[in-house]
Design an enzyme around this catalytic site. Structure first.
Site, PDB file in Angstrom:
ATOM      1  N   SER A 180       0.860  -1.186   0.000  1.00  0.00           N
ATOM      2  CA  SER A 180       0.000   0.000   0.000  1.00  0.00           C
ATOM      3  C   SER A 180       0.889   1.226   0.000  1.00  0.00           C
ATOM      4  O   SER A 180       2.107   1.102   0.105  1.00  0.00           O
ATOM      5  CB  SER A 180      -0.937   0.005   1.216  1.00  0.00           C
ATOM      6  OG  SER A 180      -0.178   0.115   2.390  1.00  0.00           O
ATOM      7  N   ARG A 242     -12.221  -1.779  -8.540  1.00  0.00           N
ATOM      8  CA  ARG A 242     -12.693  -1.090  -9.735  1.00  0.00           C
ATOM      9  C   ARG A 242     -12.110  -1.792 -10.952  1.00  0.00           C
ATOM     10  O   ARG A 242     -10.941  -2.179 -10.965  1.00  0.00           O
ATOM     11  CB  ARG A 242     -12.238   0.376  -9.735  1.00  0.00           C
ATOM     12  CG  ARG A 242     -13.090   1.272  -8.871  1.00  0.00           C
ATOM     13  CD  ARG A 242     -14.514   1.423  -9.448  1.00  0.00           C
ATOM     14  NE  ARG A 242     -15.352   2.306  -8.665  1.00  0.00           N
ATOM     15  CZ  ARG A 242     -16.215   1.916  -7.724  1.00  0.00           C
ATOM     16  NH1 ARG A 242     -16.351   0.642  -7.432  1.00  0.00           N
ATOM     17  NH2 ARG A 242     -16.954   2.797  -7.090  1.00  0.00           N
ATOM     18  N   GLU A 271     -17.935  -1.315 -17.634  1.00  0.00           N
ATOM     19  CA  GLU A 271     -19.247  -1.844 -17.224  1.00  0.00           C
ATOM     20  C   GLU A 271     -20.352  -1.137 -17.993  1.00  0.00           C
ATOM     21  O   GLU A 271     -20.257   0.064 -18.198  1.00  0.00           O
ATOM     22  CB  GLU A 271     -19.439  -1.617 -15.712  1.00  0.00           C
ATOM     23  CG  GLU A 271     -18.448  -2.416 -14.897  1.00  0.00           C
ATOM     24  CD  GLU A 271     -18.505  -2.163 -13.398  1.00  0.00           C
ATOM     25  OE1 GLU A 271     -19.440  -1.477 -12.945  1.00  0.00           O
ATOM     26  OE2 GLU A 271     -17.619  -2.646 -12.687  1.00  0.00           O
ATOM     27  N   HIS A 289     -20.975  -6.536 -10.465  1.00  0.00           N
ATOM     28  CA  HIS A 289     -20.745  -5.430  -9.521  1.00  0.00           C
ATOM     29  C   HIS A 289     -21.778  -5.447  -8.386  1.00  0.00           C
ATOM     30  O   HIS A 289     -22.593  -4.525  -8.247  1.00  0.00           O
ATOM     31  CB  HIS A 289     -20.768  -4.078 -10.253  1.00  0.00           C
ATOM     32  CG  HIS A 289     -20.040  -2.992  -9.494  1.00  0.00           C
ATOM     33  ND1 HIS A 289     -19.321  -1.994 -10.103  1.00  0.00           N
ATOM     34  CD2 HIS A 289     -19.904  -2.759  -8.158  1.00  0.00           C
ATOM     35  CE1 HIS A 289     -18.805  -1.183  -9.187  1.00  0.00           C
ATOM     36  NE2 HIS A 289     -19.144  -1.629  -7.993  1.00  0.00           N
TER      37      HIS A 289
HETATM   38  C1  DGY Z   1     -18.922   1.570  -4.294  1.00  0.00           C
HETATM   39  O1  DGY Z   1     -19.638   1.981  -3.392  1.00  0.00           O
HETATM   40  O2  DGY Z   1     -18.048   2.269  -4.795  1.00  0.00           O
HETATM   41  C2  DGY Z   1     -19.104   0.176  -4.703  1.00  0.00           C
HETATM   42  O3  DGY Z   1     -18.463  -0.133  -5.868  1.00  0.00           O
HETATM   43  C3  DGY Z   1     -20.557  -0.207  -4.726  1.00  0.00           C
HETATM   44  O4  DGY Z   1     -20.646  -1.577  -4.550  1.00  0.00           O
END
Ligand code: DGY
Length: 323
Positions: A180, A242, A271, A289
């Site tokens: 991280s 993501r 997406e 998702h």
């Molecule tokens: C978010 O809140 O960013 C998520 O991807 C939703 O599941």
């Protein structure tokens, strides 16, 4: 009194109890059922609005923000990720932005572990065969998959969700490596996790790699062809963060080449489109998702948006302020 309520626009219909709570305190505009409020209809609805509450998939870019009416003071997003909002443009227009951290951490971490097990144990392949009438469960020495317990998990990004995944993985007796932006000695001590100096070092050791950094210009395509090539032969890539953290075309190539054992994905680069070839692969578990898609969490996310708006209305400072 209705006349004094501030106007709030939602782009989607949220869980029932949240809609009722919002309706009680705001002059609420929202679409019904599965409909989404987008394009010109959204701009029409936003006339005179004080707040916009979009969902993590609504694109709130600079062009969109430039068109917002002067009455609009806050974008209170339903979701933790804010990569869909141009924060710089919001700042320039003196708009506040908030999100919904914490409330979806447990569900997303649960799903991450679920995808890891599903991918390694071949849930998709097994279930598809069974639904097609093929009971292959009694083959003793063939079509075997891989164990999760006791293996090494590499977590990239040690924020709230990364930590929750680490805690769960430790309960599966996994060795947990992490990379991280900054080292976290207190977590190393409390969770028994191991710091890796750099992502490349982590990839060389991990049987499973799970992605949890925020999506920014720096982390876009963090898992590119070179890094996928650094993963161990037969390792699994898990992504509930993501989609654009991964170069999806390169992932398909790495899977086709047999370098990776498989992947478990809940998020995608474009997406709702999947990269060509992804859906045809038996060793990939694909979900649409749904990291936060439980009754409990979606209600909690909606109520968190309301708390953030209430705080802004009542104190001038939103809860969970990002900008
Ligand atoms: C978010 O809140 O960013 C998520 O991807 C939703 O599941």
């Amino acid at each position: 009194m209705p006349g004094e309520k501030k106007k709030l626009v939602l782009t989607a219909h949220w869980p029932g109890p949240v809609m009722a709570a919002l309706d009680a305190d705001y002059d609420l505009t929202a679409p019904e059922g599965d409909n989404r409020l987008t394009g010109e209809a959204l701009f029409d609805a936003l006339q005179g609005a004080w707040a916009l509450a979009p969902v993590y998939y609504d694109k709130i870019d600079a062009e969109f923000i430039a068109r917002l009416p002067a009455s609009l003071k806050i974008i209170a997003s339903f979701g933790v990720g804010v990569d869909h909002i141009d924060l710089g443009a919001a700042r320039t227009k003196n708009l506040r932005v908030s999100n919904t951290p914490d409330v979806l951490t447990a569900d997303t971490a649960d799903l991450t572990i679920g995808l890891m097990i599903a991918a390694a144990r071949g849930f998709h392949e097994r279930e598809t065969a069974l639904r097609n009438g093929d009971w292959a469960g009694s083959a003793v020495g063939e079509s075997l998959h891989h164990r999760v317990s006791g293996k090494t998990l590499g977590i990239i990004g040690m924020g709230r969700i990364g930590r929750a995944v680490a805690r769960r993985a430790r309960a599966f007796d996994m060795d947990v490596l992490y990379s991280s932006r900054s080292r976290k000695p207190e977590l190393e001590a409390s969770l028994g996790i191991i710091w890796c100096e750099g992502i490349d070092a982590l990839l060389a050791e991990a049987d499973f790699v799970s992605l949890h950094p925020a999506l920014t210009e720096e982390t876009r395509h963090l898992m590119n062809a070179r890094r996928l090539g650094l993963m161990k032969q037969g390792a699994y890539l898990i992504n509930t963060g993501r989609g654009a953290l991964v170069d999806e075309a390169a992932l398909v190539e790495a899977l086709k080449a047999g370098h990776l054992g498989g992947a478990g994905l809940d998020v995608y680069e474009r997406e709702p489109q999947l990269a060509p070839g992804l859906a045809d692969m038996a060793n990939v578990t694909l979900l649409p998702h749904i990291g936060s898609a439980t009754t409990e969490t979606r209600a909690a996310m909606g109520l968190r948006v309301k708390e953030n708006l209430d705080a802004y209305r009542d104190t001038g400072e939103p809860g969970d302020a990002v900008v």
